[in-house]
Motif scaffolding. Structure first.
Motif, short mmCIF file in Angstrom:
data_model
loop_
_atom_site.label_atom_id
_atom_site.label_comp_id
_atom_site.label_asym_id
_atom_site.label_seq_id
_atom_site.Cartn_x
_atom_site.Cartn_y
_atom_site.Cartn_z
N VAL A 1 0.85 -1.21 0.00
CA VAL A 1 0.00 0.00 0.00
C VAL A 1 0.88 1.25 0.00
N LEU A 2 1.90 1.27 0.84
CA LEU A 2 2.81 2.41 0.88
C LEU A 2 3.51 2.62 -0.46
N ALA A 3 3.96 1.54 -1.09
CA ALA A 3 4.64 1.67 -2.38
C ALA A 3 3.69 2.21 -3.44
N GLY A 4 2.45 1.74 -3.45
CA GLY A 4 1.48 2.24 -4.42
C GLY A 4 1.18 3.72 -4.22
N LEU B 1 8.55 8.07 -14.57
CA LEU B 1 8.04 6.75 -14.17
C LEU B 1 9.14 5.90 -13.55
N THR B 2 10.36 5.99 -14.08
CA THR B 2 11.47 5.23 -13.52
C THR B 2 11.82 5.72 -12.12
N VAL B 3 11.86 7.02 -11.93
CA VAL B 3 12.14 7.59 -10.61
C VAL B 3 11.04 7.21 -9.63
N ALA B 4 9.79 7.30 -10.06
CA ALA B 4 8.66 6.94 -9.19
C ALA B 4 8.71 5.47 -8.79
N ALA B 5 9.03 4.61 -9.75
CA ALA B 5 9.12 3.17 -9.45
C ALA B 5 10.27 2.88 -8.50
N THR B 6 11.40 3.54 -8.69
CA THR B 6 12.55 3.33 -7.82
C THR B 6 12.25 3.78 -6.39
N ILE B 7 11.63 4.93 -6.25
CA ILE B 7 11.27 5.41 -4.91
C ILE B 7 10.23 4.50 -4.27
N ALA B 8 9.29 3.99 -5.06
CA ALA B 8 8.28 3.07 -4.53
C ALA B 8 8.92 1.77 -4.05
N VAL B 9 9.88 1.25 -4.79
CA VAL B 9 10.58 0.02 -4.36
C VAL B 9 11.35 0.27 -3.07
N LEU B 10 12.02 1.41 -2.98
CA LEU B 10 12.74 1.74 -1.75
C LEU B 10 11.79 1.88 -0.56
N ALA B 11 10.63 2.47 -0.79
CA ALA B 11 9.63 2.59 0.28
C ALA B 11 9.14 1.22 0.71
N PHE B 12 8.92 0.33 -0.26
CA PHE B 12 8.46 -1.03 0.04
C PHE B 12 9.48 -1.77 0.91
N VAL B 13 10.72 -1.77 0.47
CA VAL B 13 11.77 -2.50 1.21
C VAL B 13 11.96 -1.89 2.60
N THR B 14 11.97 -0.57 2.68
CA THR B 14 12.15 0.09 3.97
C THR B 14 11.02 -0.27 4.93
N ARG B 15 9.79 -0.29 4.44
CA ARG B 15 8.65 -0.62 5.30
C ARG B 15 8.72 -2.06 5.79
N VAL B 16 9.05 -3.00 4.92
CA VAL B 16 9.15 -4.40 5.33
C VAL B 16 10.23 -4.57 6.38
N VAL B 17 11.39 -3.99 6.16
CA VAL B 17 12.48 -4.11 7.12
C VAL B 17 12.10 -3.46 8.45
N HIS B 18 11.46 -2.29 8.39
CA HIS B 18 11.08 -1.59 9.61
C HIS B 18 10.09 -2.41 10.45
N VAL B 19 9.08 -2.97 9.80
CA VAL B 19 8.07 -3.74 10.54
C VAL B 19 8.67 -5.01 11.12
N LEU B 20 9.43 -5.74 10.32
CA LEU B 20 9.97 -7.01 10.81
C LEU B 20 11.11 -6.82 11.80
N TRP B 21 11.85 -5.74 11.70
CA TRP B 21 12.93 -5.48 12.66
C TRP B 21 12.37 -5.24 14.05
N ARG B 22 11.22 -4.58 14.12
CA ARG B 22 10.62 -4.25 15.42
C ARG B 22 9.86 -5.42 16.03
N PHE B 23 9.64 -6.49 15.29
CA PHE B 23 8.89 -7.63 15.81
C PHE B 23 9.71 -8.34 16.87
N PRO B 24 9.13 -8.56 18.06
CA PRO B 24 9.89 -9.24 19.11
C PRO B 24 10.16 -10.69 18.73
N THR B 25 11.40 -11.11 18.92
CA THR B 25 11.76 -12.46 18.53
C THR B 25 11.37 -13.49 19.58
#
Length: 103
Positions: free
Chosen positions: A25-28, A53-77
């Protein structure tokens, strides 16, 4: 270190699903926010449109990866204060010194 319980595996599965859906959702939204103003408000040539379109897609991919890492990093192990490698979590250990914080 023991095996994970079914509840721990279920919690991790739900957290991964949440991370992926919220990141999509964030990437979209990021892609739309970057590309829409330039494409809808400006009369761009073919090359400029491709660059936007290339810049928008690149920024969207970076937002996607950043969000996934942020959510999973904060998950208690482990809830009992141990990391996945079996070492005790320093934040979960009692501090040395006085146990009563009052003077």
């Amino acid at each position: 270190m023991g095996r994970r319980t079914q509840a721990e595996r279920d919690a991790m599965t739900i957290e991964m699903g949440y991370a992926l859906v919220s990141a999509a959702v964030l990437a979209g939204l990021t892609f739309a926010a970057v590309a829409a103003p330039a494409l809808l408000l400006l009369d761009l040539g073919r090359t400029a449109r491709t660059v936007v379109l290339t810049v928008a897609a690149t920024i969207a991919v970076l937002a996607f990866v950043t969000r996934v890492v942020h959510v999973l990093w904060r998950f208690p192990t482990r809830p009992e204060g141990h990391r996945l490698d079996g070492a005790p979590d320093p934040a979960g250990l009692p501090r040395s010194g006085r146990s009563d914080p009052s003077p």
